[in-house]
Write a protein that holds these residues in place. Structure first.
Motif, PDB file in Angstrom:
ATOM      1  N   ILE A 192       0.943  -1.263  -0.194  1.00 56.44           N
ATOM      2  CA  ILE A 192       0.085  -0.332   0.145  1.00 56.44           C
ATOM      3  C   ILE A 192       0.900   1.139  -0.063  1.00 56.44           C
ATOM      4  O   ILE A 192       0.400   2.452   0.032  1.00 56.44           O
ATOM      5  N   ASN A 206      -3.359  -0.646  -5.145  1.00 56.27           N
ATOM      6  CA  ASN A 206      -2.721  -0.860  -3.669  1.00 56.27           C
ATOM      7  C   ASN A 206      -2.855   0.032  -3.132  1.00 56.27           C
ATOM      8  O   ASN A 206      -2.830  -0.587  -2.078  1.00 56.27           O
ATOM      9  N   LEU A 217      -2.498   3.024  -0.539  1.00 55.73           N
ATOM     10  CA  LEU A 217      -2.974   3.628   0.996  1.00 55.73           C
ATOM     11  C   LEU A 217      -4.219   4.296   0.632  1.00 55.73           C
ATOM     12  O   LEU A 217      -5.126   4.669   1.541  1.00 55.73           O
ATOM     13  N   ALA A 228      -6.200   1.570  -1.863  1.00 52.09           N
ATOM     14  CA  ALA A 228      -6.763   0.259  -0.732  1.00 52.09           C
ATOM     15  C   ALA A 228      -7.856   0.453  -0.016  1.00 52.09           C
ATOM     16  O   ALA A 228      -9.117   1.160  -0.833  1.00 52.09           O
TER      17      ALA A 228
END
Length: 271
Positions: A50, A58, A60, A64
């Motif tokens: 992340i 992916n 953060l 995510a």
């Protein structure tokens, strides 16, 4: 005479209603998201998956579970109307959302974490009313960038390491603007979801005349639940105090705090 009078009254009413309809403004929120990046940003490292600033899927702050893209995809009042990879190679993905019942759009952009300086530079430019941008969405022209009604930065507080003055030319400052430009700036809003953003972003933003909506006082996780709470309050014309309460409540819920984190969020610049 009575029929003529009634006709004139109806015609006048129609003109008034038409005028108000014509004045209805399409509102646009521009989210500038600097992807979390373990390698190129001075942050406390997060898990590698992340924390790759070149991988929006992916990241953060984007793909995510509580990233902007993933979180807003689950909100029923917002629908994705367009997803593109911009010409600017430093912006890895751009998503346009449309509110299902209001004439309001969100333009969300994921900046490569290596180029966080570009994200901050553009964010300050947009906050100054500079770099107006347009998009054609289903036949409608959407104005964003320097023409956005609400400009939001999400990510690491890059101004902790770099001076804000390099991003702010003197001729953008409030005192240099015409009265018309000053009024326009006051009608626009800005928010920064980054650690201690009130301290670091107040100096440049307060010089631009744009109205603060949400800033932060402490280290925090700039995840999408807080951003969504702010936008939801703004879309529904809530007061700053109500929006602050809403943001703090959302943050506390997802961070599993005992009470709303009101001390973490403020609605004014630092003095």
């Amino acid at each position: 005479m009575k029929k003529v009078s009634t006709y004139l009254q109806l015609a006048t009413l129609f003109i008034i209603l038409f005028s108000f309809t014509g004045l209805a403004e399409t509102k646009v929120i521009h989210l500038v998201v600097a992807l979390c990046d373990n390698k190129y940003q001075q942050i406390a490292p997060v898990p590698a998956l992340i924390g790759n600033g070149q991988d929006p899927r992916n990241n953060l702050y984007w793909g995510a579970a509580y990233g902007v893209k993933t979180y807003f995809a689950k909100q029923p009042e917002w629908q994705v109307v367009q997803t593109v990879k911009p010409v600017n190679s430093h912006i890895l993905e751009q998503i346009i959302y449309k509110h299902r019942s209001k004439d309001i759009y969100i333009v969300a952009e994921a900046y490569d974490g290596q180029y966080i300086s570009d994200a901050v530079d553009n964010f300050i430019s947009y906050s100054a009313g500079q770099l107006p941008l347009t998009l054609n969405v289903n036949g409608s022209e959407i104005k964003f960038g320097g023409d956005a009604n609400l400009v939001v930065y999400v990510g690491h507080d890059f101004l902790m390491e770099w001076s804000w003055s390099q991003f702010l030319p003197d001729d953008w400052r409030w005192q240099t603007l015409s009265k018309e430009q000053q009024q326009l700036q006051q009608s626009r809003y800005v928010a920064v979801f980054a650690c201690q953003s009130q301290r670091y972003f107040s100096p440049p933003l307060s010089r631009l005349g744009i109205t603060p909506l949400i800033l932060t006082t402490q280290s925090m996780a700039p995840e999408a639940y807080s951003i969504y709470a702010m936008i939801d309050g703004w879309v529904n014309n809530q007061s700053k105090a109500q929006i602050r309460q809403k943001v703090a409540t959302a943050y506390s819920k997802y961070q599993r705090l005992n009470k709303p984190a009101l001390e973490m969020f403020v609605t004014e610049y630092a003095e």
